[in-house]
Design a protein around this motif. Sequence first.
Motif, PDB file in Angstrom:
ATOM      1  N   ARG A 167       0.854  -1.185   0.000  1.00 36.01           N
ATOM      2  CA  ARG A 167       0.000   0.000   0.000  1.00 36.01           C
ATOM      3  C   ARG A 167       0.892   1.238   0.000  1.00 36.01           C
ATOM      4  NH1 ARG A 167      -3.547  -0.192   4.783  1.00 36.01           N
ATOM      5  NH2 ARG A 167      -5.008  -1.370   3.493  1.00 36.01           N
ATOM      6  N   ARG A 190      -0.425   4.592  -0.601  1.00 36.78           N
ATOM      7  CA  ARG A 190      -1.373   5.687  -0.781  1.00 36.78           C
ATOM      8  C   ARG A 190      -0.703   7.027  -0.517  1.00 36.78           C
ATOM      9  NH1 ARG A 190      -6.960   3.322   1.933  1.00 36.78           N
ATOM     10  NH2 ARG A 190      -7.236   1.670   0.394  1.00 36.78           N
ATOM     11  N   ASP A 218      -1.065  -0.209  -4.317  1.00 37.32           N
ATOM     12  CA  ASP A 218      -2.105   0.806  -4.159  1.00 37.32           C
ATOM     13  C   ASP A 218      -1.442   2.186  -4.222  1.00 37.32           C
ATOM     14  OD1 ASP A 218      -4.088   2.539  -3.450  1.00 37.32           O
ATOM     15  OD2 ASP A 218      -4.657   1.521  -1.594  1.00 37.32           O
ATOM     16  N   SER A 238      -3.136   4.962  -4.970  1.00 37.80           N
ATOM     17  CA  SER A 238      -4.201   5.965  -4.982  1.00 37.80           C
ATOM     18  C   SER A 238      -3.716   7.243  -4.292  1.00 37.80           C
ATOM     19  CB  SER A 238      -5.460   5.420  -4.305  1.00 37.80           C
ATOM     20  OG  SER A 238      -5.186   4.944  -3.011  1.00 37.80           O
ATOM     21  N   SER A 285      -1.749  -2.481 -10.395  1.00 39.31           N
ATOM     22  CA  SER A 285      -1.605  -1.369  -9.446  1.00 39.31           C
ATOM     23  C   SER A 285      -2.711  -0.336  -9.675  1.00 39.31           C
ATOM     24  CB  SER A 285      -0.232  -0.710  -9.605  1.00 39.31           C
ATOM     25  OG  SER A 285       0.794  -1.595  -9.180  1.00 39.31           O
ATOM     26  N   ASP A 286      -3.033   0.420  -8.616  1.00 39.78           N
ATOM     27  CA  ASP A 286      -4.029   1.477  -8.716  1.00 39.78           C
ATOM     28  C   ASP A 286      -3.360   2.708  -9.335  1.00 39.78           C
ATOM     29  OD1 ASP A 286      -5.669   3.712  -8.270  1.00 39.78           O
ATOM     30  OD2 ASP A 286      -6.505   2.883  -6.425  1.00 39.78           O
ATOM     31  N   SER A 316      -5.115   5.375 -10.531  1.00 34.14           N
ATOM     32  CA  SER A 316      -6.146   6.412 -10.639  1.00 34.14           C
ATOM     33  C   SER A 316      -5.576   7.824 -10.469  1.00 34.14           C
ATOM     34  CB  SER A 316      -7.264   6.169  -9.623  1.00 34.14           C
ATOM     35  OG  SER A 316      -6.750   6.070  -8.311  1.00 34.14           O
ATOM     36  N   GLU A 366      -7.692  -3.348 -17.609  1.00 32.79           N
ATOM     37  CA  GLU A 366      -8.464  -2.518 -16.677  1.00 32.79           C
ATOM     38  C   GLU A 366      -7.795  -1.163 -16.456  1.00 32.79           C
ATOM     39  OE1 GLU A 366     -10.038  -3.113 -12.151  1.00 32.79           O
ATOM     40  OE2 GLU A 366      -9.892  -4.929 -13.384  1.00 32.79           O
ATOM     41  N   GLN A 367      -6.467  -1.188 -16.335  1.00 35.53           N
ATOM     42  CA  GLN A 367      -5.728   0.061 -16.151  1.00 35.53           C
ATOM     43  C   GLN A 367      -5.808   0.922 -17.413  1.00 35.53           C
ATOM     44  OE1 GLN A 367      -2.153  -2.098 -15.261  1.00 35.53           O
ATOM     45  NE2 GLN A 367      -1.988  -1.150 -13.250  1.00 35.53           N
ATOM     46  N   VAL A 417      -8.857   2.956 -17.217  1.00 35.05           N
ATOM     47  CA  VAL A 417      -8.723   4.071 -16.265  1.00 35.05           C
ATOM     48  C   VAL A 417      -7.924   5.211 -16.898  1.00 35.05           C
ATOM     49  CG1 VAL A 417      -7.654   4.782 -14.063  1.00 35.05           C
ATOM     50  CG2 VAL A 417      -8.932   2.624 -14.205  1.00 35.05           C
TER      51      VAL A 417
END
Length: 197
Positions: free
Chosen positions: A124, A126, A144, A146, A163-164, A166, A183-184, A187
């Motif tokens: 993570r 973030r 993650d 984000s 990986s996120d 966003s 999926e990425q 985004v």
Amino acid sequence: MLEPTEDVTFRHDDWYGEELVDRHFVRCEFFHVDLTEAVSRGAVFTGCTFGNVAFNASRHIDSAFTRCVFKRCNLFDAEFTGCKLVGSSFEECDLRPLRIDGGDWSFVALPGADLRGARLTDVRMREVDLTGADLTGATVTGVDLSGAQLHGSRLSRADLRGSDLSALDPTAVERVDALIDAEQALVLAQALGFQVG
């Protein structure tokens, strides 16, 4: 857990190959300490400062370095597994090749960090600050990210699958041959203003 060691300064200590198990350090300072090939397991460092510390080939398992400052430290071939580094910062550190598996590195400051070829998996991160960081050829999978600051970072040939992303502005990073999943891609296309039909 042993009694915490508080407000102690360690200078030029040789902790080569030391096993730090369930030790707890609070607001301690470590300058020119040799932690080469040291192993920490369940150790906790809270609000500590590390200056010119050698973490070469050290292994850290389920340990915590929260709100710590790492300055001009050498983390060559260091490995962190399931560790918590929330709120820590790295300045002028040698971080290659670094391996991070799991754990929580949220709010960590790594601006301009040289993380070429680093291996970051299932961690993570973030709101991590990776502004201008070099992740060329790095493995950044299942991370993650984000709210991460990624402006000006170099992600060429990085594996970013799972990986996120966003918080990633694809126009503000180097991204040649970076690997992402479907999926990425969706985004990122939306981040660029595309309608995906």
